[in-house]
Design a protein around this motif. Structure first.
Motif, PDB file in Angstrom:
ATOM      1  N   HIS A 144       8.266   5.893   6.258  1.00  0.00           N
ATOM      2  CA  HIS A 144       8.408   4.700   5.426  1.00  0.00           C
ATOM      3  C   HIS A 144       8.269   5.016   3.933  1.00  0.00           C
ATOM      4  O   HIS A 144       7.846   6.092   3.539  1.00  0.00           O
ATOM      5  CB  HIS A 144       7.334   3.679   5.818  1.00  0.00           C
ATOM      6  CG  HIS A 144       5.932   4.207   5.727  1.00  0.00           C
ATOM      7  ND1 HIS A 144       4.903   3.742   6.510  1.00  0.00           N
ATOM      8  CD2 HIS A 144       5.357   5.184   4.953  1.00  0.00           C
ATOM      9  CE1 HIS A 144       3.788   4.388   6.205  1.00  0.00           C
ATOM     10  NE2 HIS A 144       4.048   5.267   5.264  1.00  0.00           N
ATOM     11  N   LEU A 145       8.575   4.033   3.121  1.00  0.00           N
ATOM     12  CA  LEU A 145       8.201   4.031   1.711  1.00  0.00           C
ATOM     13  C   LEU A 145       7.399   2.746   1.479  1.00  0.00           C
ATOM     14  O   LEU A 145       6.184   2.770   1.419  1.00  0.00           O
ATOM     15  CB  LEU A 145       9.428   4.090   0.796  1.00  0.00           C
ATOM     16  CG  LEU A 145       9.124   4.303  -0.691  1.00  0.00           C
ATOM     17  CD1 LEU A 145       8.427   5.626  -0.941  1.00  0.00           C
ATOM     18  CD2 LEU A 145      10.403   4.216  -1.511  1.00  0.00           C
ATOM     19  N   PRO A 153       0.034   6.847   1.165  1.00  0.00           N
ATOM     20  CA  PRO A 153       0.431   6.654   2.563  1.00  0.00           C
ATOM     21  C   PRO A 153       1.911   6.893   2.823  1.00  0.00           C
ATOM     22  O   PRO A 153       2.302   7.273   3.926  1.00  0.00           O
ATOM     23  CB  PRO A 153       0.060   5.187   2.816  1.00  0.00           C
ATOM     24  CG  PRO A 153      -1.091   4.941   1.901  1.00  0.00           C
ATOM     25  CD  PRO A 153      -0.752   5.710   0.653  1.00  0.00           C
ATOM     26  N   THR A 154       2.735   6.700   1.798  1.00  0.00           N
ATOM     27  CA  THR A 154       4.160   6.930   1.986  1.00  0.00           C
ATOM     28  C   THR A 154       4.489   8.392   2.294  1.00  0.00           C
ATOM     29  O   THR A 154       5.589   8.699   2.753  1.00  0.00           O
ATOM     30  CB  THR A 154       4.932   6.483   0.727  1.00  0.00           C
ATOM     31  OG1 THR A 154       6.326   6.587   0.972  1.00  0.00           O
ATOM     32  CG2 THR A 154       4.579   7.347  -0.468  1.00  0.00           C
ATOM     33  N   ASP A 155       3.540   9.295   2.058  1.00  0.00           N
ATOM     34  CA  ASP A 155       3.779  10.717   2.325  1.00  0.00           C
ATOM     35  C   ASP A 155       3.563  11.109   3.786  1.00  0.00           C
ATOM     36  O   ASP A 155       3.821  12.262   4.144  1.00  0.00           O
ATOM     37  CB  ASP A 155       2.831  11.580   1.471  1.00  0.00           C
ATOM     38  CG  ASP A 155       3.168  11.531  -0.011  1.00  0.00           C
ATOM     39  OD1 ASP A 155       4.322  11.200  -0.340  1.00  0.00           O
ATOM     40  OD2 ASP A 155       2.274  11.811  -0.826  1.00  0.00           O
ATOM     41  N   SER A 193      13.558  10.338  -8.830  1.00  0.00           N
ATOM     42  CA  SER A 193      13.048  10.345 -10.200  1.00  0.00           C
ATOM     43  C   SER A 193      12.027   9.246 -10.432  1.00  0.00           C
ATOM     44  O   SER A 193      11.036   9.441 -11.143  1.00  0.00           O
ATOM     45  CB  SER A 193      14.206  10.198 -11.182  1.00  0.00           C
ATOM     46  OG  SER A 193      14.942   9.009 -10.923  1.00  0.00           O
ATOM     47  N   TYR A 194      12.241   8.087  -9.820  1.00  0.00           N
ATOM     48  CA  TYR A 194      11.311   6.981 -10.023  1.00  0.00           C
ATOM     49  C   TYR A 194      10.012   7.140  -9.231  1.00  0.00           C
ATOM     50  O   TYR A 194       9.079   6.362  -9.412  1.00  0.00           O
ATOM     51  CB  TYR A 194      11.974   5.644  -9.669  1.00  0.00           C
ATOM     52  CG  TYR A 194      12.597   5.602  -8.285  1.00  0.00           C
ATOM     53  CD1 TYR A 194      11.846   5.293  -7.162  1.00  0.00           C
ATOM     54  CD2 TYR A 194      13.944   5.883  -8.130  1.00  0.00           C
ATOM     55  CE1 TYR A 194      12.417   5.270  -5.906  1.00  0.00           C
ATOM     56  CE2 TYR A 194      14.530   5.860  -6.870  1.00  0.00           C
ATOM     57  CZ  TYR A 194      13.761   5.547  -5.759  1.00  0.00           C
ATOM     58  OH  TYR A 194      14.324   5.522  -4.519  1.00  0.00           O
ATOM     59  N   LEU A 195       9.956   8.149  -8.338  1.00  0.00           N
ATOM     60  CA  LEU A 195       8.734   8.403  -7.570  1.00  0.00           C
ATOM     61  C   LEU A 195       7.893   9.534  -8.163  1.00  0.00           C
ATOM     62  O   LEU A 195       6.776   9.766  -7.702  1.00  0.00           O
ATOM     63  CB  LEU A 195       9.083   8.735  -6.113  1.00  0.00           C
ATOM     64  CG  LEU A 195       9.742   7.619  -5.303  1.00  0.00           C
ATOM     65  CD1 LEU A 195      10.108   8.120  -3.914  1.00  0.00           C
ATOM     66  CD2 LEU A 195       8.832   6.405  -5.203  1.00  0.00           C
ATOM     67  N   ASP A 196       8.426  10.218  -9.168  1.00  0.00           N
ATOM     68  CA  ASP A 196       7.661  11.324  -9.765  1.00  0.00           C
ATOM     69  C   ASP A 196       6.298  10.855 -10.259  1.00  0.00           C
ATOM     70  O   ASP A 196       5.314  11.579 -10.178  1.00  0.00           O
ATOM     71  CB  ASP A 196       8.444  11.939 -10.932  1.00  0.00           C
ATOM     72  CG  ASP A 196       9.659  12.719 -10.467  1.00  0.00           C
ATOM     73  OD1 ASP A 196       9.742  13.017  -9.261  1.00  0.00           O
ATOM     74  OD2 ASP A 196      10.528  13.023 -11.322  1.00  0.00           O
ATOM     75  N   VAL A 197       6.242   9.627 -10.740  1.00  0.00           N
ATOM     76  CA  VAL A 197       5.003   9.123 -11.319  1.00  0.00           C
ATOM     77  C   VAL A 197       3.881   9.010 -10.289  1.00  0.00           C
ATOM     78  O   VAL A 197       2.705   9.105 -10.631  1.00  0.00           O
ATOM     79  CB  VAL A 197       5.256   7.744 -11.985  1.00  0.00           C
ATOM     80  CG1 VAL A 197       5.607   6.679 -10.942  1.00  0.00           C
ATOM     81  CG2 VAL A 197       4.048   7.303 -12.790  1.00  0.00           C
ATOM     82  N   ILE A 198       4.223   8.843  -9.015  1.00  0.00           N
ATOM     83  CA  ILE A 198       3.160   8.764  -8.002  1.00  0.00           C
ATOM     84  C   ILE A 198       2.833  10.136  -7.418  1.00  0.00           C
ATOM     85  O   ILE A 198       1.748  10.328  -6.864  1.00  0.00           O
ATOM     86  CB  ILE A 198       3.505   7.775  -6.860  1.00  0.00           C
ATOM     87  CG1 ILE A 198       4.629   8.305  -5.965  1.00  0.00           C
ATOM     88  CG2 ILE A 198       3.837   6.409  -7.419  1.00  0.00           C
ATOM     89  CD1 ILE A 198       4.879   7.457  -4.730  1.00  0.00           C
ATOM     90  N   GLY A 209       0.810  -1.211   0.000  1.00  0.00           N
ATOM     91  CA  GLY A 209       0.000   0.000   0.000  1.00  0.00           C
ATOM     92  C   GLY A 209       0.840   1.256   0.000  1.00  0.00           C
ATOM     93  O   GLY A 209       0.684   2.118   0.868  1.00  0.00           O
ATOM     94  N   ILE A 210       1.740   1.373  -0.961  1.00  0.00           N
ATOM     95  CA  ILE A 210       2.627   2.534  -1.002  1.00  0.00           C
ATOM     96  C   ILE A 210       1.910   3.763  -1.555  1.00  0.00           C
ATOM     97  O   ILE A 210       1.926   4.831  -0.950  1.00  0.00           O
ATOM     98  CB  ILE A 210       3.870   2.219  -1.866  1.00  0.00           C
ATOM     99  CG1 ILE A 210       4.684   1.085  -1.241  1.00  0.00           C
ATOM    100  CG2 ILE A 210       4.743   3.463  -2.024  1.00  0.00           C
ATOM    101  CD1 ILE A 210       5.822   0.611  -2.116  1.00  0.00           C
TER     102      ILE A 210
END
Length: 455
Positions: A338-339, A332-334, A318-323, A104-105
């Motif tokens: 955690h991630l 929830p990672t925000d 860079s790989y998290l820009d999409v979320i 559930g990231i």
């Protein structure tokens, strides 16, 4: 390892049969827990090797060696520390989540799971009378939740103080009671903050005591937050939340409420009034794997204004820009450090939907009533002394004339005889006895049997 072959088919049948038998246990046995390390190592020796083993052989080692060496926290005879009592529905659904490897990231990956979890978070926020803006996420436990919340409190204080050299080098502090959970002190150490310990006469943090401590200290500018507890672990005491909240507002401090154990009492009408003031919390923690009958591990972390937490915890890569480039979605990672995270709120969601909130209220009230009955039983026995009237489900008492060694022998024998797990604790430097009631099916007859062994 990733295909369904005859070995997998047999393993599915064996493991599900074991799980089914475990779920049917009523009541759950206590088991022994601690075992000689050398003996345990010998029993496990050779299982991890280059060569495979028959699944039934490995499962047999688990059932005969590993499982009996773990005390069952979900047994109604587990009366030490803070017990657990996950519902059958939550355990079953937890299996489903594991089988599907649900995480559930982010909303992009797990909108369904997060949407269901957020329903539960909204339910808890409403019980605490927090505003419609409140939200957060599920983390592993109270320690992770307290750490995540107090990191936000520190960053908010730093932003208010500005960017001068003196502000960048300031050592921030947090006002806490003497009975704050150990994870709070650990969090402060990790965050390089210090505690302003508020001394109390009755182990309850009060607004008056907090105001006096801050005034006597003389350095309110170094404070970042106030932490209050809604149900201390050792005694189940609910702090003066309204008073503490008022002082926090006076000094423009973050107000955090640690309800990891006792926060579930919000759902019990008999004690709800004791939580007055919790609606002012900037952050609030409750562990459903304790008194909301979810499996390990599960803690609900709520913020009054989640956008503040998001500005602190959002991870950039860079790989998290999409979320992150998806307005209106909830990740929830925000909201914690955690991630990667398991969708650990789903078993609670399923169980609440299956049984209804009223069933949870009844189960929580059962532990509160059992604590009251136990207090009365203790007071009826001349050789026992009740230390304080219980606020929630924890009962502290002493056996007049006993030494620490006698308490230990009594507790050890109860476990050896599989009567109960009820280790002693300390109160104001003295070894005493402690019941922690949580399981709604713990009988009063068991309580009397335990007390009879103190004669």
């Amino acid at each position: 390892m990733h295909s369904v072959d005859p070995t997998t088919e047999a393993m599915i049948r064996s493991v599900l049969a074991y799980a089914e038998n475990r779920l049917r246990l009523n009541p759950v046995p206590l088991d022994q827990g601690s075992r000689d390390p050398a003996e345990l190592a010998a029993a496990l020796n050779g299982l991890l090797s280059d060569e495979p083993h028959n699944p039934d052989q490995v499962l047999g080692v688990y059932t005969s060696v590993v499982a009996p060496a773990v005390i069952s926290a979900d047994s109604p005879r587990f009366l030490g520390f803070i017990p657990a009592a996950p519902t059958k529905a939550s355990l079953l659904f937890d299996m489903l989540i594991s089988c599907a490897s649900i995480q559930g990231i982010s909303w992009l990956e797990a909108a369904g799971a997060i949407g269901a979890e957020n329903q539960v978070l909204r339910l808890i926020a409403d019980a605490a009378a927090m505003p419609p803006s409140a939200g957060g996420c599920f983390v592993s436990g109270g320690s992770a939740a307290n750490l995540s919340a107090l990191v936000v409190a520190r960053e908010v204080a730093k932003r208010k103080a500005g960017s001068g050299v003196s502000q960048r080098t300031r050592r921030w502090r947090v006002a806490v009671s003497e009975d704050a959970h150990s994870s709070i002190i650990n969090t402060l150490r990790i965050c390089e903050m210090d505690p302003l310990v508020v001394r109390t006469e009755d182990h309850q943090l009060t607004g008056a005591g907090l105001r006096a401590a801050i005034g006597a200290d003389g350095h309110p500018e170094s404070l970042a937050a106030v932490v209050a507890t809604s149900g201390t672990t050792n005694a189940g005491i609910i702090d003066d939340l309204a008073g503490a909240a008022a002082v926090a507002r006076e000094h423009h401090l973050w107000f955090h409420v640690d309800g990891a154990y006792g926060g579930a009492g919000l759902f019990a009408p008999s004690v709800r009034s004791r939580y007055a003031g919790i609606e002012h919390a900037d952050s609030f923690v409750v562990d459903p794997h304790k008194w909301l009958f979810a499996p390990f591990d599960c803690a609900a972390l709520l913020y009054r204004e989640p956008s503040i937490a998001k500005s602190v915890h959002t991870q950039d890569a860079s790989y998290l820009d999409v979320i992150h480039d998806r307005p209106g979605e909830w990740n929830p990672t925000d909201y914690a450090y955690h991630l990667t995270r398991r969708a650990r709120g789903l078993p609670l969601w399923f169980s609440l939907a299956v049984y209804g909130i009223s069933a949870y209220t009844e189960a929580i009230e059962a532990a509160i009533e059992l604590a009251k009955l136990t207090a009365a039983e203790i007071k009826s026995r001349d050789h026992l002394e009740l230390i304080r009237e219980p606020d929630l489900g924890v009962v502290l008492f002493r056996r007049r004339g006993w030494t620490p060694e006698q308490y230990t022998r009594w507790a050890d024998q109860l476990l050896t005889d599989q009567v109960a797990f009820i280790p002693p604790t300390a109160w104001e430097g003295e070894t005493v006895a402690r019941f922690a009631f949580l399981h709604p099916q713990t009988p009063m007859e068991l309580v009397r049997e335990i007390l009879d062994r103190m004669a």
